[in-house]
Structures are given as C-alpha cells and as structure tokens.
Design a protein around this motif. Sequence first.
Motif, PDB file in Angstrom:
ATOM      1  N   LEU A  46     -14.309  26.564  24.211  1.00 22.15           N
ATOM      2  CA  LEU A  46     -13.765  26.674  22.860  1.00 22.15           C
ATOM      3  C   LEU A  46     -14.871  26.939  21.839  1.00 22.15           C
ATOM      4  O   LEU A  46     -14.650  27.618  20.844  1.00 22.15           O
ATOM      5  N   HIS A  47     -16.072  26.401  22.074  1.00 21.90           N
ATOM      6  CA  HIS A  47     -17.179  26.590  21.135  1.00 21.90           C
ATOM      7  C   HIS A  47     -17.761  27.996  21.212  1.00 21.90           C
ATOM      8  O   HIS A  47     -18.532  28.394  20.343  1.00 21.90           O
ATOM      9  N   GLU A 101     -17.846  14.581  25.549  1.00 22.75           N
ATOM     10  CA  GLU A 101     -17.149  15.690  24.901  1.00 22.75           C
ATOM     11  C   GLU A 101     -16.414  16.497  25.953  1.00 22.75           C
ATOM     12  O   GLU A 101     -17.014  16.984  26.910  1.00 22.75           O
ATOM     13  N   HIS A 102     -15.105  16.614  25.792  1.00 23.63           N
ATOM     14  CA  HIS A 102     -14.264  17.344  26.728  1.00 23.63           C
ATOM     15  C   HIS A 102     -13.333  18.253  25.945  1.00 23.63           C
ATOM     16  O   HIS A 102     -13.039  17.999  24.776  1.00 23.63           O
ATOM     17  N   GLU A 103     -12.868  19.308  26.574  1.00 21.99           N
ATOM     18  CA  GLU A 103     -11.917  20.183  25.897  1.00 21.99           C
ATOM     19  C   GLU A 103     -10.748  20.485  26.800  1.00 21.99           C
ATOM     20  O   GLU A 103     -10.841  20.394  28.027  1.00 21.99           O
ATOM     21  N   GLY A 104      -9.647  20.804  26.186  1.00 18.29           N
ATOM     22  CA  GLY A 104      -8.442  21.148  26.914  1.00 18.29           C
ATOM     23  C   GLY A 104      -7.586  22.066  26.068  1.00 18.29           C
ATOM     24  O   GLY A 104      -7.846  22.261  24.880  1.00 18.29           O
ATOM     25  N   LYS A 105      -6.588  22.633  26.689  1.00 15.68           N
ATOM     26  CA  LYS A 105      -5.675  23.532  25.991  1.00 15.68           C
ATOM     27  C   LYS A 105      -4.244  23.171  26.347  1.00 15.68           C
ATOM     28  O   LYS A 105      -3.946  22.808  27.477  1.00 15.68           O
ATOM     29  N   ILE A 106      -3.377  23.292  25.353  1.00 17.01           N
ATOM     30  CA  ILE A 106      -1.949  23.114  25.557  1.00 17.01           C
ATOM     31  C   ILE A 106      -1.340  24.506  25.579  1.00 17.01           C
ATOM     32  O   ILE A 106      -1.599  25.315  24.685  1.00 17.01           O
ATOM     33  N   LYS A 118       2.553  22.810  29.055  1.00 16.42           N
ATOM     34  CA  LYS A 118       1.625  22.218  30.026  1.00 16.42           C
ATOM     35  C   LYS A 118       0.262  22.037  29.375  1.00 16.42           C
ATOM     36  O   LYS A 118      -0.084  22.723  28.419  1.00 16.42           O
ATOM     37  N   PHE A 119      -0.488  21.092  29.906  1.00 14.10           N
ATOM     38  CA  PHE A 119      -1.832  20.784  29.422  1.00 14.10           C
ATOM     39  C   PHE A 119      -2.822  21.154  30.507  1.00 14.10           C
ATOM     40  O   PHE A 119      -2.635  20.812  31.674  1.00 14.10           O
ATOM     41  N   GLU A 120      -3.884  21.849  30.116  1.00 12.35           N
ATOM     42  CA  GLU A 120      -4.967  22.193  31.033  1.00 12.35           C
ATOM     43  C   GLU A 120      -6.228  21.540  30.495  1.00 12.35           C
ATOM     44  O   GLU A 120      -6.725  21.907  29.431  1.00 12.35           O
ATOM     45  N   GLY A 121      -6.703  20.548  31.205  1.00 19.59           N
ATOM     46  CA  GLY A 121      -7.881  19.814  30.757  1.00 19.59           C
ATOM     47  C   GLY A 121      -8.345  18.859  31.839  1.00 19.59           C
ATOM     48  O   GLY A 121      -7.886  18.921  32.981  1.00 19.59           O
TER      49      GLY A 121
END
Length: 192
Positions: A91-92, A177-182, A146-149
């Motif tokens: 994401l960064h 620090e973690h990231e995920g996407k919906i 759905k969530f991907e993380g």
Amino acid sequence: PDFIAHFSSRGPVSPFYIKPDIVAPGAYINSTQNNGIYNFTSGTSFAAPHVSGAAALLLQKNPGLENHEIKSLLLTTVKPVSDAYGQKFSLHESGSGRLDIANAYNAKLIINPTNFVINLSSEKPSVEKQLGLKLIQGKLEKIDIKFEGPKFIEFTHNIKDNNLQIKFDIVGEKYGEHEGKIFIKHEKIQYT
C-alpha cells in the motif's frame, strides 16, 4: 512494463494516512511537445493527467457526483500492481492500485471511506469500523465481501442500513505494521 517506477514517490507520510492513494501511468508517456512533435517523457506531470481525465469522464457520465464520490470510484476500482517477480506492491508503494478507468466508469458502488488505519494492541485487541455504501443507481442487493490480510487478524462483517460494519480481532501477540485489503464484489466489478 506495468511496474511502479523507481522514481515514483512512496509512503507513508505519517502513521495515520495511507499514501499514495493510487498510481497511474507516468513513465515513458508519448506526449506532444512544442513544434508539433512527440516525445517520450516521464513523471508525475504525466500520471496526474491520467487521473484528472478519468475524473472528467466520470463527471461527464454522472454530473451529480461529489468530490469524495469520484475519489471512491477511482480508488476502489483499481487493478493490483506487481513487480517483475509477480509480488504485489505494498500500500505504501502503490496505494490501492493502478487506475482502471473502464472499471471506474462501469462502477455503481461508492464506498466511504476508501481506506483507513486501525490500531490493535494487547489493551485493544478488537476494532470496529463502518464503511458507507451508496449506489449511483439500482438496489444494493447481492454483494460478496472478503478480507485479504494476515491470518492472525480475524475479519467479520455485516451490512446494515447501507453500511458495511466490519470488525477486526487480533489473535495472539503479532503486533507490528501489517496491511490488508477488503474486496467487495458487486455486479461483476471488484472494489478494493
């Protein structure tokens, strides 16, 4: 190739904001120059017009859209961007992804906010958020979510009064620090 350019700016700008929001073509763009010639050139000055032009097309189709609704359509209908080895950029590095005007143009679902940051800790192992869902036209019927993380973050959701209510729970002590996407799928369009 369709990668993030080495000179492209990256985030984060602070722990509270996800930046960049989106990426668009900005390297080796064949553009007009003085004296009626063309030249390949690169930079933000060539990525920004892609996004501006996409926003203009969305406004032409739906003149009543507000600024945050245009932003939602552009940021949530993106394509993922990967490096030369097939690894998705974070994401960064790529924000929500690469501009996809065809998806944005055909999209009917506005999601607000388009991204967010949550903080989980041993004192606060659970967080709830709410995303507003608004259709440009039609009824909000069947949608898939759905969530991907990270596997140690449990994701639950339900829809109530055109709002997607979501809950995140951390399992164990995997702080950092973690990231995920919906991902929300509505009428054959996937929203990120």
